[in-house]
Motif scaffolding. Structure first.
Motif, mmCIF file in Angstrom:
data_model
loop_
_atom_site.group_PDB
_atom_site.id
_atom_site.type_symbol
_atom_site.label_atom_id
_atom_site.label_comp_id
_atom_site.label_asym_id
_atom_site.label_seq_id
_atom_site.Cartn_x
_atom_site.Cartn_y
_atom_site.Cartn_z
ATOM 1 N N UNK A 29 -54.892 -84.229 -73.466
ATOM 2 C CA UNK A 29 -54.710 -82.893 -74.035
ATOM 3 C C UNK A 29 -55.054 -81.862 -72.969
ATOM 4 N N UNK A 30 -54.190 -80.888 -72.798
ATOM 5 C CA UNK A 30 -54.434 -79.880 -71.770
ATOM 6 C C UNK A 30 -53.663 -78.616 -72.093
ATOM 7 N N UNK A 31 -53.779 -77.631 -71.237
ATOM 8 C CA UNK A 31 -53.086 -76.362 -71.389
ATOM 9 C C UNK A 31 -52.059 -76.183 -70.277
ATOM 10 N N UNK A 32 -51.015 -75.425 -70.568
ATOM 11 C CA UNK A 32 -50.020 -75.044 -69.555
ATOM 12 C C UNK A 32 -49.377 -76.258 -68.891
ATOM 13 N N UNK A 61 -52.090 -72.110 -59.268
ATOM 14 C CA UNK A 61 -50.976 -71.710 -60.132
ATOM 15 C C UNK A 61 -51.340 -71.821 -61.607
ATOM 16 N N UNK A 62 -52.302 -72.703 -61.916
ATOM 17 C CA UNK A 62 -52.699 -72.903 -63.305
ATOM 18 C C UNK A 62 -51.811 -73.874 -64.064
ATOM 19 N N UNK A 63 -50.719 -74.284 -63.464
ATOM 20 C CA UNK A 63 -49.821 -75.250 -64.102
ATOM 21 C C UNK A 63 -50.460 -76.637 -63.996
ATOM 22 N N UNK A 64 -50.530 -77.325 -65.115
ATOM 23 C CA UNK A 64 -51.226 -78.615 -65.153
ATOM 24 C C UNK A 64 -50.666 -79.601 -64.131
ATOM 25 N N UNK A 69 -50.492 -82.488 -58.793
ATOM 26 C CA UNK A 69 -49.829 -82.593 -57.497
ATOM 27 C C UNK A 69 -50.791 -82.206 -56.373
ATOM 28 N N UNK A 70 -51.644 -81.246 -56.632
ATOM 29 C CA UNK A 70 -52.675 -80.850 -55.667
ATOM 30 C C UNK A 70 -53.499 -82.062 -55.244
ATOM 31 N N UNK A 71 -53.886 -82.878 -56.217
ATOM 32 C CA UNK A 71 -54.720 -84.049 -55.905
ATOM 33 C C UNK A 71 -53.972 -85.082 -55.071
ATOM 34 N N UNK A 72 -52.661 -85.028 -55.108
ATOM 35 C CA UNK A 72 -51.841 -86.011 -54.406
ATOM 36 C C UNK A 72 -51.490 -85.605 -52.975
ATOM 37 N N UNK A 73 -51.481 -84.303 -52.692
ATOM 38 C CA UNK A 73 -51.063 -83.874 -51.353
ATOM 39 C C UNK A 73 -52.209 -83.329 -50.500
ATOM 40 N N UNK A 74 -53.364 -83.108 -51.116
ATOM 41 C CA UNK A 74 -54.502 -82.611 -50.340
ATOM 42 C C UNK A 74 -55.101 -83.733 -49.505
#
Length: 232
Positions: A29-32, A61-64, A69-74
């Motif tokens: 469950x999450x937002x956006x 961006x706040x998009x879930x 994706x942040x966790x995958x490319x950082x």
């Protein structure tokens, strides 16, 4: 690929039905949220390549799914303590928590410090982050001495009373992972699990029973880290 191009791609992949499915099937469950599966995000991440600056933009961006994706490319080594604290505070389900813990936090030099610090946090997914990072650290640092993992035992003992679903599952995960790192830690983890089994409460009983069941299997899959000790 630019930030704008990535956001456009994410919207092209959006599927509202997947949002409902993930909530009903996996309790996410999450937002956006746009409704995109990990396999599609993994494909996009490979196209983008590692880019820590772009990763932060996607998180902001706040998009879930952009945050996943942040966790995958950082790059794990680029993550600062300030970022770790910024990110952990917005975790609102196990999926995003585990994605960051496994891909980034466990591979960061601050992993052990944050495991200790977050284990005392009250918010459910900040506390889960401690044990998800602990579980992933068992594989992330192949050179760490057994004493590092034994030092986690008091943290596990303290947290095993937490009845919240996503905390107790992570505590169990961490205990099982430690017990599969090498034969010596396997024995120590089993002894700890049997100690936990003597405690009162449904959470300690479940954590210990499940861990013992797996760690005492004759064919339990076990690593041999650090290899310099456990493999000639």
């Amino acid at each position: 690929m630019t930030y704008e191009q990535i956001i456009s791609r994410l919207h092209e992949l959006a599927n509202p039905e997947k949002i409902v499915y993930k909530e009903n099937k996996f309790g996410v469950k999450t937002q956006n949220s746009l409704g995109i599966y990990h396999k599609d995000l993994n494909t996009l991440a490979r196209e983008i390549g590692k880019n820590s600056e772009l990763a932060q933009q996607l998180f902001d961006s706040g998009i879930y799914e952009a945050r996943l994706l942040c966790s995958k490319i950082c790059k794990p080594r680029d993550v600062t303590e300030a970022q770790m604290e910024q990110w952990v505070k917005v975790f609102d389900n196990w999926e995003i928590c585990d994605s960051f813990c496994m891909a980034l936090f466990a591979k960061n030099d601050l992993a052990v410090a944050k495991i200790n610090e977050w284990s005392t946090r009250e918010p459910e997914f900040e506390k889960r982050a401690a044990f998800a990072t602990m579980a992933a650290y068992c594989m992330a640092d192949k050179k760490a001495d057994n004493s590092v993992f034994v030092s986690f035992f008091p943290i596990i003992l303290e947290a095993c009373h937490d009845e919240r679903l996503y905390v107790k599952k992570a505590v169990n995960w961490a205990l099982r992972s430690i017990g599969k790192r090498n034969i010596d830690l396997n024995r120590k983890a089993i002894l700890l699990a049997k100690e936990i089994l003597q405690l009162e409460g449904k959470a300690p009983n479940w954590i210990a029973t499940d861990a013992i069941k797996e760690l005492e299997k004759e064919n339990v899959r076990m690593s041999d880290y650090p290899r310099a000790i456990y493999r000639p």
